[in-house]
Design an enzyme around this catalytic site. Structure first.
Site, PDB file in Angstrom:
ATOM      1  N   LYS A 107      44.803  -7.884 -25.782  1.00 45.96           N
ATOM      2  CA  LYS A 107      43.435  -7.625 -25.308  1.00 45.96           C
ATOM      3  C   LYS A 107      43.435  -7.672 -23.800  1.00 45.96           C
ATOM      4  CE  LYS A 107      39.300  -7.081 -27.208  1.00 45.96           C
ATOM      5  NZ  LYS A 107      39.069  -6.693 -28.604  1.00 45.96           N
TER       6      LYS A 107
HETATM    7  N1  GLU Z   1      38.259  -3.287 -29.151  1.00 45.92           N
HETATM    8  C1  GLU Z   1      38.299  -2.987 -30.542  1.00 45.92           C
HETATM    9  C2  GLU Z   1      38.512  -4.253 -31.352  1.00 45.92           C
HETATM   10  O1  GLU Z   1      38.179  -5.334 -30.930  1.00 45.92           O
HETATM   11  C3  GLU Z   1      39.265  -1.882 -30.869  1.00 45.92           C
HETATM   12  C4  GLU Z   1      40.702  -2.162 -30.606  1.00 45.92           C
HETATM   13  C5  GLU Z   1      41.604  -0.956 -30.771  1.00 45.92           C
HETATM   14  O2  GLU Z   1      41.164   0.065 -31.275  1.00 45.92           O
HETATM   15  O3  GLU Z   1      42.769  -1.090 -30.390  1.00 45.92           O
HETATM   16  O4  GLU Z   1      38.933  -4.222 -32.469  1.00 45.92           O
END
Ligand code: GLU
Length: 476
Positions: A107
């Protein structure tokens, strides 16, 4: 907000993890290896804006590399900090494992308020941040693949993809360095709606099991269920829209930054979203009651509560007063570990974030595969599928005429049956299948073991077991 004795977001995720591993039999030391965050990169960079250099602080955290690339969004918000990205990266590891998306967890985030900048400024900031990450392989098609999160959208993803391509001019797979891109910039149909769609599919699957529905004290189907949604961003909006338009649920309240809108008869989600995007808030919306103290509405009577904004909104300070018998975590970490405990004791069923909001990363996975295969899903099969269906219809019609029975196909059948699936239909089918399969795997543990009381622990157990097996397969 959260009270003093509340643990941090990362600690909260760890507490939930610990509850699950206590019921598992992992080899010594592996539990710790899985729990800890592998690395967090912090970068401070300057961008010249409005005549002066502004310094930004950005993060990219890699929780687990048992599979690569690692995956997870990039968030732009004032609350971004190391603890938060590490918690979110850990959730990505478990989420990907649960829905069998072949990624580790990561993240990222920039600590800033994107509403304070115009489009050109945001592009400069995003490109600079992307440069800092890409030069360290923290954006890379086979190492680390970001996606949108709070405060970012397909626009930022397009800038990131372009920045990476400029830095890697001969990489034929450059577009696979990020997902959630616009359709005309290497994206996939259905990605924008995917997380909200996944929430809908998760609820549909839950309501397919009357036994599970009974555990929350509810019965029947989604039809007529009274729903409260907190946050009408991309996730909350799509979930509310699909549930009200396609499943007959009633959205009785929408909670936003500047208060809540309430209408027991059901709000028009599309109209509220339009008002929100043109006025920057919900206050002044003419067709519903406005409650300035929006957060209070979390405590309102309803059948289903959908927190779809920030982490920690349901905490030790309000958990006792939450009345919803069914809570589906469309956001990441909306319930603190303490709130989770209180609500479980009150008998509420909580459909956990790592499952409920996994639709986004699931469709990201499809987009990444599409980018690597350099071809749109369905492009080869569609017309061939139609031709085979046509053969069958022709044959049925011939048989009917020859035998003199005079069968006729029901109206609309031909049109529906003959049409081969396009990319959007294939994406929805893949997402639906993923959400059903992941629910089944949680459910087996939930019902199969006496000592597993809730879906969250079941979800963690399924995920941790898969991550552990993947480490073991590598000989660790
Ligand atoms: N930000 C989104 C999540 O928390 C999507 C992550 C992604 O598609 O890699 O799942």
């Amino acid at each position: 907000m959260a009270q003093a004795k509340e643990p941090s977001f990362r600690q909260s995720v760890d507490l939930m993890f610990n509850r699950a591993v206590a019921l598992m039999d992992l080899p010594p030391g592996l539990e710790e290896k899985i729990r800890v965050c592998n690395a967090t990169y912090i970068v401070r960079f300057g961008v010249r804006l409005r005549g002066r250099i502004q310094t930004f602080v950005g993060y990219r955290s890699v929780h687990s590399e048992h599979m690569e690339p690692v995956k997870g969004g990039i968030r732009y918000a004032m609350g971004v900090n190391q603890d938060e990205v590490e918690a979110l990266a850990a959730l990505m590891t478990y989420k990907c494992a649960l829905v069998e998306a072949p990624f580790g967890g990561s993240k990222g985030g920039l600590c800033m308020d994107p509403r304070q900048y115009d489009e050109h400024e945001l592009e400069m900031i995003t490109r600079r941040f992307a440069y800092e990450l890409a030069k360290r392989d923290l954006i890379h098609p086979s190492q680390n693949v970001p996606a949108p999160d709070m405060g970012t959208s397909e626009r930022e993803m397009a800038w990131i993809a372009d920045q990476y391509s400029r830095m890697n001019t001969t990489d034929i797979n450059a577009r696979a360095c990020v997902t959630g891109k616009p359709l005309h910039g290497g994206g996939i149909a259905g990605r924008v709606e995917a997380t909200g769609r996944g929430v809908q599919y998760a609820l549909r699957e839950y309501f397919r099991h009357p036994e599970d529905v009974a555990r929350s004290g509810l019965s029947g189907t989604l039809e007529g269920k009274r729903v409260i949604v907190q946050g009408l961003g991309n996730v909350g909006y799509h979930a509310a829209k699909f549930l009200s338009e396609e499943d007959g649920a009633k959205i009785i309240a929408i909670i936003e930054r500047d208060g809540a809108l309430v209408d027991e008869g059901g709000l028009d989600v599309e109209a509220v979203r339009h008002w929100l995007s043109t006025h920057g808030g919900v206050s002044g919306y003419p067709n519903a009651m406005h409650v300035p103290e929006g957060e209070k509405l979390l405590e309102h009577e309803c059948d289903i509560l959908i927190p779809a904004a920030l982490e920690g909104v349901i905490n030790l300070g309000n958990a006792e007063r939450i009345k919803a018998p069914l809570i589906i975590e469309a956001a990441n970490g909306p319930l603190t570990a303490g709130a989770d405990e209180i609500l479980r004791q009150k008998g509420a069923v909580i459909i956990p974030d790592m499952y409920a909001n996994a639709g986004g990363v699931t469709v990201s996975y499809f987009e990444w595969v599409k980018n690597l295969s350099h071809i749109r899903f369905g492009r080869l099969q569609r017309r061939q599928e139609e031709a085979r269906h046509q053969l069958l219809v022709d044959e049925l019609e011939r048989l009917s005429a020859d035998s003199g029975i005079g069968w006729s196909l029901s109206p609309g059948f031909k049109q529906k049956y003959l049409r081969g699936a396009d990319e959007l239909e294939l994406v929805r089918s893949g997402l639906d299948d993923t959400m059903r399969a992941a629910y089944q795997s949680m459910r087996e543990v939930w019902h199969g073991r006496e000592d597993v009381e809730d879906l969250r622990v079941a979800a963690y157990m399924v995920s941790i077991d898969r991550v552990a097996k993947s480490y073991q397969a590598k000989g660790l």
